[in-house]
Enzyme design. Structure first.
Site, PDB file in Angstrom:
ATOM      1  N   LEU A 101       0.868  -1.175   0.000  1.00  6.88           N
ATOM      2  CA  LEU A 101       0.000   0.000   0.000  1.00  6.88           C
ATOM      3  C   LEU A 101       0.904   1.222   0.000  1.00  6.88           C
ATOM      4  CD1 LEU A 101      -2.773  -0.931   2.626  1.00  6.88           C
ATOM      5  CD2 LEU A 101      -2.962  -0.968   0.132  1.00  6.88           C
ATOM      6  N   ASP A 102       0.505   2.259  -0.716  1.00  4.67           N
ATOM      7  CA  ASP A 102       1.297   3.478  -0.751  1.00  4.67           C
ATOM      8  C   ASP A 102       1.478   4.035   0.657  1.00  4.67           C
ATOM      9  OD1 ASP A 102       1.191   3.149  -3.474  1.00  4.67           O
ATOM     10  OD2 ASP A 102      -0.465   4.565  -3.746  1.00  4.67           O
ATOM     11  N   LYS A 103       2.471   4.884   0.805  1.00  3.00           N
ATOM     12  CA  LYS A 103       2.785   5.456   2.109  1.00  3.00           C
ATOM     13  C   LYS A 103       1.589   6.144   2.745  1.00  3.00           C
ATOM     14  CE  LYS A 103       6.069   8.632   4.333  1.00  3.00           C
ATOM     15  NZ  LYS A 103       7.198   9.570   4.105  1.00  3.00           N
TER      16      LYS A 103
END
Length: 232
Positions: A101-103
């Site tokens: 998952l993106d930051k």
């Protein structure tokens, strides 16, 4: 498996630590005191005791993490906190995130040390759906739904058909995809001249994020939940 390797993998210390414990008489195999760290055991048949406590053999773990913002989906990083840093209890098992998952994306992230499980979940051929709750900058429309269903065209190829369910607030929706291209949901929204301002993954397969888990909290999956992930 060597006795010292087994104990180290089960989290009872480093190989050097458990060698000392074995030599000190803290470890028993079935009813006999272990005589050497080099002794070979069958972890599925032998009963190993450490300070009179039965050591549970757990070669693989499957963890649900409610990922918070600001944490990266990696095993280690010199600058940022990683999702593995949030799970100190099982770090001796060489954990890694299933996908990423993106930051700034939150929600359901699976953590394991089982490479085969990772492959099954992430393989596009398995068609395991991932569901995201999205807050968009601009209202969502029927045309957006149709375009997602047809397959959004990105620079690295055409996406598989995706489902967009528009919620009561027209700026919120549920997006279901069956693959994991880089920044896929955000890029899909750029293609419809919109922008994602909040993104949360809420389901993988038939497994839904446990709403009782606070951001940054985690727990092990049950055997039934593992089947839900794989849709079996």
């Amino acid at each position: 498996m060597r006795l010292d390797k087994f104990l180290a993998q089960m989290g009872y210390g480093s190989r050097n630590d458990v060698k000392k414990d074995i030599k000190n008489g803290s470890v028993y195999i079935n009813e006999d005191r272990a005589k050497s760290p080099k002794m070979h055991i069958d972890p599925e048949q032998d009963q190993i005791y450490f300070n009179q406590e039965l050591v549970k053999y757990e070669p693989y773990v499957y963890i649900m993490l409610n990922k918070p913002q600001g944490v990266i989906s990696a095993t280690e990083d010199d600058v940022h906190q990683t999702v593995i840093d949030l799970i100190p209890k099982y770090q001796h098992l060489d954990l890694f995130p299933v996908g990423r998952l993106d930051k700034d994306t939150v929600g359901l992230l699976l953590i394991t040390n089982d490479g085969q499980f990772n492959h099954q979940v992430m393989s596009p051929n398995k068609k395991i759906p991932k569901v995201y709750r999205v807050k968009a900058r601009n209202p969502l429309t029927q045309d957006n739904q149709n375009y997602f269903q047809e397959g959004v065209v990105l620079s690295d190829g055409v996406c598989k058909p995706a489902r967009l369910e528009i919620l009561e607030d027209n700026k919120e929706g549920l997006v279901t995809i069956q693959e994991g291209k880089y920044h896929q949901v955000k890029r899909m929204f750029h293609e419809i001249e919109n922008e994602v301002i909040f993104l949360e993954r809420i389901a993988i397969g038939a497994l839904k994020l446990d709403t009782e888990l606070e951001r940054g909290a985690y727990r092990k999956l049950t055997a039934e939940e593992i089947k839900l992930v794989l849709n079996i």
